[in-house]
Design an enzyme around this catalytic site. Structure first.
Site, PDB file in Angstrom:
ATOM      1  N   HIS A   1      -2.097   6.606   3.771  1.00  0.00           N
ATOM      2  CA  HIS A   1      -0.665   6.726   4.038  1.00  0.00           C
ATOM      3  C   HIS A   1      -0.152   8.039   3.437  1.00  0.00           C
ATOM      4  CE1 HIS A   1      -0.900   2.799   5.564  1.00  0.00           C
ATOM      5  NE2 HIS A   1      -0.290   2.107   4.619  1.00  0.00           N
TER       6      HIS A   1
ATOM      7  N   CYS B   1       0.816  -1.228   0.000  1.00  0.00           N
ATOM      8  CA  CYS B   1       0.000   0.000   0.000  1.00  0.00           C
ATOM      9  C   CYS B   1       0.847   1.273   0.000  1.00  0.00           C
ATOM     10  CB  CYS B   1      -0.946  -0.020   1.189  1.00  0.00           C
ATOM     11  SG  CYS B   1      -0.221  -0.638   2.708  1.00  0.00           S
TER      12      CYS B   1
HETATM   13  N1  LIG Z   1      -4.482  -3.316   5.323  1.00  0.00           N
HETATM   14  C1  LIG Z   1      -3.903  -2.754   4.276  1.00  0.00           C
HETATM   15  O1  LIG Z   1      -3.863  -1.515   4.134  1.00  0.00           O
HETATM   16  C2  LIG Z   1      -3.262  -3.609   3.215  1.00  0.00           C
HETATM   17  C3  LIG Z   1      -2.823  -2.995   2.052  1.00  0.00           C
HETATM   18  C4  LIG Z   1      -2.209  -3.772   1.045  1.00  0.00           C
HETATM   19  C5  LIG Z   1      -2.074  -5.129   1.235  1.00  0.00           C
HETATM   20  N2  LIG Z   1      -2.499  -5.703   2.388  1.00  0.00           N
HETATM   21  C6  LIG Z   1      -2.364  -7.163   2.519  1.00  0.00           C
HETATM   22  O2  LIG Z   1      -3.669  -7.724   2.401  1.00  0.00           O
HETATM   23  C7  LIG Z   1      -3.782  -8.873   3.247  1.00  0.00           C
HETATM   24  C8  LIG Z   1      -4.952  -8.666   4.185  1.00  0.00           C
HETATM   25  O3  LIG Z   1      -4.720  -7.546   5.002  1.00  0.00           O
HETATM   26  P1  LIG Z   1      -5.793  -7.022   6.065  1.00  0.00           P
HETATM   27  O4  LIG Z   1      -5.249  -5.752   6.572  1.00  0.00           O
HETATM   28  O5  LIG Z   1      -7.147  -7.064   5.481  1.00  0.00           O
HETATM   29  O6  LIG Z   1      -5.665  -8.160   7.200  1.00  0.00           O
HETATM   30  P2  LIG Z   1      -6.684  -8.540   8.388  1.00  0.00           P
HETATM   31  O7  LIG Z   1      -7.531  -7.378   8.745  1.00  0.00           O
HETATM   32  O8  LIG Z   1      -5.852  -9.171   9.432  1.00  0.00           O
HETATM   33  O9  LIG Z   1      -7.631  -9.667   7.729  1.00  0.00           O
HETATM   34  C9  LIG Z   1      -7.178 -10.946   7.398  1.00  0.00           C
HETATM   35  C10 LIG Z   1      -8.334 -11.814   6.933  1.00  0.00           C
HETATM   36  O10 LIG Z   1      -7.838 -13.086   6.499  1.00  0.00           O
HETATM   37  C11 LIG Z   1      -8.641 -14.119   7.055  1.00  0.00           C
HETATM   38  N3  LIG Z   1      -7.807 -15.314   7.200  1.00  0.00           N
HETATM   39  C12 LIG Z   1      -6.713 -15.506   7.976  1.00  0.00           C
HETATM   40  N4  LIG Z   1      -6.199 -16.734   7.784  1.00  0.00           N
HETATM   41  C13 LIG Z   1      -6.996 -17.362   6.885  1.00  0.00           C
HETATM   42  C14 LIG Z   1      -7.006 -18.646   6.288  1.00  0.00           C
HETATM   43  N5  LIG Z   1      -6.083 -19.558   6.578  1.00  0.00           N
HETATM   44  N6  LIG Z   1      -7.993 -18.945   5.403  1.00  0.00           N
HETATM   45  C15 LIG Z   1      -8.945 -18.051   5.097  1.00  0.00           C
HETATM   46  N7  LIG Z   1      -8.986 -16.806   5.628  1.00  0.00           N
HETATM   47  C16 LIG Z   1      -8.033 -16.466   6.507  1.00  0.00           C
HETATM   48  C17 LIG Z   1      -9.170 -13.549   8.342  1.00  0.00           C
HETATM   49  O11 LIG Z   1     -10.388 -14.220   8.582  1.00  0.00           O
HETATM   50  P3  LIG Z   1     -10.927 -14.702  10.020  1.00  0.00           P
HETATM   51  O12 LIG Z   1     -11.228 -13.456  10.766  1.00  0.00           O
HETATM   52  O13 LIG Z   1     -12.123 -15.493   9.620  1.00  0.00           O
HETATM   53  O14 LIG Z   1      -9.856 -15.536  10.629  1.00  0.00           O
HETATM   54  C18 LIG Z   1      -9.407 -12.084   7.950  1.00  0.00           C
HETATM   55  O15 LIG Z   1     -10.649 -11.966   7.267  1.00  0.00           O
HETATM   56  C19 LIG Z   1      -2.428  -9.036   3.930  1.00  0.00           C
HETATM   57  O16 LIG Z   1      -1.630  -9.927   3.189  1.00  0.00           O
HETATM   58  C20 LIG Z   1      -1.850  -7.631   3.874  1.00  0.00           C
HETATM   59  O17 LIG Z   1      -0.443  -7.633   3.909  1.00  0.00           O
HETATM   60  C21 LIG Z   1      -3.108  -4.984   3.375  1.00  0.00           C
END
Ligand SMILES: NC(=O)c1ccc[n+]([C@@H]2O[C@H](COP(=O)([O-])OP(=O)(O)OC[C@H]3O[C@@H](n4cnc5c(N)ncnc54)[C@H](OP(=O)(O)O)[C@@H]3O)[C@@H](O)[C@H]2O)c1
Length: 353
Positions: free
Chosen positions: A242, A149
């Site tokens: 950001h 991001c």
């Molecule tokens: N946040 C940002 O600004 C951003 C920007 C760019 C990229 N990213 C990337 O995008 C991804 C998600 O980020 P996020 O911020 O949304 O994270 P997050 O809020 O921690 O959400 C993670 C999600 O993944 C699910 N999950 C975890 N383990 C799993 C599995 N084994 N099988 C299926 N679902 C699973 C969780 O579900 P449950 O609650 O059901 O466990 C939750 O819905 C990461 O790789 C991050 O690096 C994030």
């Protein structure tokens, strides 16, 4: 009756990025969310499982849908959006990509030589790597990744300046929002009244991804751009958006007013193709001395959260340098929104058939 919509799965649907997919894909003209995948939330209805954080009301249809575990071998969809944590994405993204066109926000496969790392306005030609990917991996589907991001906003701002002036060096200091750390993210007692000058692995990722995206595609690989990129990251107590200060040094001399025009005039393939999630202006240039600001400007533009807002454009130490501040919404352009734009471009170019 129009053509039926493509059925989409969202992996990691309850997370910070997952929630943006849910919001942005509601009423999408080409894609319809039909499968919700989670881990701890599997077996519950979305409405019971999600800690919805947006002020926008979540769509009722999705709130009543069940969340299920990942089953890449038996899913019945046309495309997949993956916003899984890094480790889960290592396990699952390639399994889904073997069968379905998959666009992933996770960092797990971004630097693989045959995996496009894409911002549709910046390097649409890198999609051509998919031919190499299919040949090498024998997949029916494909894997395209959306960048980090922080790299996303940076690269959108650097691209037109690089084309106009050839950037030799970019030195960047970031102020990154809490939603970038996922939910629940950084404990409140660590971040209120505080700034944390470290995010694990982030500085290396932003530098390497910037060079890959600005790199040149040959027949079967990307050669990273030779520009030097130095990044200093900070986690701050904003919710979304950001903010980044950049100092760039260029080969050709830079005129500040002309550089602002170069930024304002930047358009890419999504604008040309009139993709549904393409903002009219990928870059918005602000003239006020104290802008952009996360709270005021992160949703600027015709598609909220999809434009990079640039301000404080001014001369550096000499006429081969420039200073600027940029702002990019991390969960929209930095993740879900960019991935949706990638899928829209793939749809129009015939990659989703
Ligand atoms: N946040 C940002 O600004 C951003 C920007 C760019 C990229 N990213 C990337 O995008 C991804 C998600 O980020 P996020 O911020 O949304 O994270 P997050 O809020 O921690 O959400 C993670 C999600 O993944 C699910 N999950 C975890 N383990 C799993 C599995 N084994 N099988 C299926 N679902 C699973 C969780 O579900 P449950 O609650 O059901 O466990 C939750 O819905 C990461 O790789 C991050 O690096 C994030």
């Amino acid at each position: 009756m129009g053509k039926s919509k493509l059925r989409a799965a969202i992996l990691g649907v309850t997370g910070m990025v997952g929630q943006q997919y849910v919001r942005m894909l509601e009423n999408h003209p080409w894609f319809e969310v039909t499968t919700l995948v989670g881990s701890r939330s599997a077996g519950k209805l979305y409405g019971e499982a999600v800690e919805w954080i947006d002020s926008y009301e979540p769509p009722a249809r999705i709130m009543n849908m069940p969340v299920k575990v990942a089953e890449p071998e038996s899913e019945d969809v046309d495309l997949v959006f993956s916003s899984l944590p890094t480790e889960a994405a290592y396990q699952l993204d390639t399994k889904y990509a073997a069968r379905f066109p998959t666009v992933s926000d996770a960092s797990s496969y971004r630097m693989e030589p045959d995996v496009p790392l894409l911002i549709p306005e910046v390097n649409p030609d890198h999609l051509g790597l998919l031919e190499v990917q299919r040949r090498k991996r024998g997949w029916k589907g494909s894997l395209v990744t959306s960048p980090n991001c922080t790299a996303t906003g940076l690269v959108i701002a650097l691209k037109p300046l690089h084309d106009a002036y050839r950037i030799r060096k970019a030195v960047v200091s970031t102020m990154q929002a809490l939603s970038g750390a996922g939910y629940p993210g950084v404990p409140s007692l660590r971040i209120i009244d505080n700034v944390i000058p470290y995010i694990k692995g982030e500085e290396e990722k932003v530098a390497a991804e910037t060079k890959k995206m600005l790199g040149a595609k040959s027949s079967d690989a990307i050669s990273p751009d030779p520009m030097g990129v130095s990044v200093m990251v900070h986690r701050v107590a904003t919710i979304d958006g950001h903010l980044e200060s950049a100092y760039i040094e260029t080969e050709r001399p830079v005129d500040v007013e002309e550089a602002k025009e170069v930024l304002r005039d930047f358009r890419g393939k999504p604008q040309e193709m009139k993709l549904p999630t393409a903002p009219e202006r990928p870059i918005i240039v602000m003239e006020q001395d104290d802008r952009p600001q996360p709270r005021l400007d992160r949703m600027a533009g015709s598609v909220p959260g999809m434009s990079t807002v640039v301000g404080r454009v001014r001369r550096g130490l000499d006429d081969h340098s420039l200073r600027l501040t940029l702002l990019s919404h991390n969960t929209i352009r930095g993740a879900a929104g960019n991935a949706i734009l990638i899928a829209e471009m793939m749809h129009e170019l015939g990659y989703l058939e």
